[in-house]
Motif scaffolding. Structure first.
Motif, short mmCIF file in Angstrom:
data_model
loop_
_atom_site.label_atom_id
_atom_site.label_comp_id
_atom_site.label_asym_id
_atom_site.label_seq_id
_atom_site.Cartn_x
_atom_site.Cartn_y
_atom_site.Cartn_z
N ASP A 205 0.83 -1.20 -0.32
CA ASP A 205 -0.21 0.12 0.49
C ASP A 205 1.24 1.54 0.74
O ASP A 205 0.40 2.21 0.59
N GLY A 206 2.27 1.00 -0.59
CA GLY A 206 3.05 2.04 -0.92
C GLY A 206 3.27 2.47 0.37
O GLY A 206 4.64 3.50 0.44
N GLN A 207 3.91 1.59 1.08
CA GLN A 207 5.10 2.07 2.35
C GLN A 207 5.92 1.03 2.99
O GLN A 207 5.37 -0.40 1.99
N SER A 208 7.08 0.75 2.69
CA SER A 208 7.53 -0.14 3.14
C SER A 208 7.54 -1.11 4.48
O SER A 208 7.46 -0.38 5.75
N ARG A 209 7.06 -2.10 4.27
CA ARG A 209 7.16 -2.90 5.40
C ARG A 209 8.34 -4.15 5.84
O ARG A 209 9.29 -4.53 4.43
N THR A 210 8.15 -4.42 7.09
CA THR A 210 9.38 -5.20 7.54
C THR A 210 8.94 -6.49 8.41
O THR A 210 8.70 -5.74 9.72
N ALA A 211 9.54 -6.90 8.73
CA ALA A 211 8.87 -8.52 9.03
C ALA A 211 10.25 -9.80 9.34
O ALA A 211 10.83 -9.45 8.47
N ARG A 212 10.56 -10.14 10.30
CA ARG A 212 10.91 -11.12 10.92
C ARG A 212 10.84 -12.58 10.06
O ARG A 212 8.83 -13.04 10.13
N TRP A 213 11.72 -13.81 8.84
CA TRP A 213 10.76 -14.26 8.36
C TRP A 213 11.73 -15.46 8.30
O TRP A 213 12.41 -15.37 7.54
N ASP A 214 11.26 -16.50 8.99
CA ASP A 214 12.93 -17.70 9.43
C ASP A 214 12.71 -18.56 7.88
O ASP A 214 13.75 -18.85 7.94
N PRO A 215 11.62 -18.45 7.26
CA PRO A 215 12.01 -19.24 5.77
C PRO A 215 13.12 -18.47 5.32
O PRO A 215 13.71 -19.17 4.36
N ALA A 216 12.98 -17.58 5.25
CA ALA A 216 14.16 -16.83 4.24
C ALA A 216 15.49 -16.79 4.81
O ALA A 216 16.24 -16.26 4.29
N ALA A 217 15.94 -17.78 5.67
CA ALA A 217 17.59 -17.68 6.71
C ALA A 217 18.65 -18.51 5.38
O ALA A 217 19.13 -18.44 5.75
N GLY A 218 17.83 -19.06 4.15
CA GLY A 218 18.85 -19.77 3.45
C GLY A 218 18.85 -17.99 2.56
O GLY A 218 19.81 -18.46 1.51
N ALA A 219 17.93 -17.19 2.30
CA ALA A 219 18.54 -17.16 0.81
C ALA A 219 20.04 -15.88 1.75
O ALA A 219 20.12 -15.90 2.79
N ARG A 220 20.40 -15.09 0.36
CA ARG A 220 21.23 -14.53 0.68
C ARG A 220 20.74 -13.07 0.76
O ARG A 220 19.60 -12.49 -0.21
N PRO A 221 20.98 -11.86 1.19
CA PRO A 221 21.32 -10.81 1.74
C PRO A 221 21.18 -10.00 0.26
O PRO A 221 22.21 -10.51 -0.85
N GLY A 222 20.00 -9.29 0.33
CA GLY A 222 19.61 -8.60 -1.26
C GLY A 222 18.77 -9.06 -2.29
O GLY A 222 18.40 -9.08 -3.45
#
Length: 204
Positions: A111-128
């Protein structure tokens, strides 16, 4: 080399309806219950299949509802936890300031806003790295809806589990009955053997 009756013939002779004079009462009980257990286990096959079908239908319906109440967005994996600015943008889902949790935080636009959250399934992904993220109506990350293949696999496992547990329980009960019958047979043979010494015409 086997010279006696075949295994099928021996099993038939031990059937509960056998007229063999060697069949004792508990032999007939054991044979009758063994037959009942076999029939019961076979009857559980369609019942377990029906349970699996019901499970599959429930999972498919749940997946349909999940797709109606959530949507997929593109999120960027963060190398470290966001700072104060991100915390102010989303106080419910952001981490504590300065906390580092290698690759387990994601950021996306909603909705046009930046959201940030913890999401453990993304632990194996590279930053960026950009990943697909499912969020509910409140904007909180949720597990993706089940696919049809996942629902089918879960339903099959559920059906097999029901049948296996039932068959194992029936088999355990039948084994216990067999041990009881063996004990009774041994006791009967011992009693008859001891009685041979008091039978008229036999030496004491």
């Amino acid at each position: 080399m086997e010279t006696g009756p075949s295994r099928t013939v021996r099993l038939w002779r031990r059937a509960p309806w056998s007229r063999s004079p060697l069949m004792r009462r508990y032999d007939r009980i054991e044979s009758g219950l063994a037959l009942a257990v076999v029939v019961f286990v076979l009857m559980m096959v369609p019942l377990a299949a029906a349970y699996g079908t019901i499970t599959y239908g429930g999972l498919v319906e749940r997946s349909r509802l999940d797709r109606q109440t959530s949507r997929q967005v593109e999120a960027v994996v963060l190398g470290t936890a966001p700072g104060d600015a991100a915390v102010r943008q989303d106080t419910e889902t952001s981490p504590r300031t300065g906390e580092v949790d290698d690759g387990r935080w994601v950021r996306w636009m909603q909705d046009g806003q930046s959201r940030t959250a913890r999401w453990d399934p993304a632990a194996g992904a590279r930053p960026g790295e950009t990943i697909d993220l499912w969020v509910d109506v409140t904007g909180a990350p949720v597990a993706p809806p089940r696919s049809g293949a996942d629902s089918a696999a879960t339903a099959v496992v559920a059906a097999l589990t029901v049948w296996t547990v039932t068959a194992a329980a029936a088999g355990a009960g039948l084994y216990g009955l067999h041990r009881w019958a063996e004990h009774r047979r041994g006791a009967a043979w011992d009693s008859e053997w001891r009685g041979l010494g008091t039978t008229p015409g036999w030496p004491a």
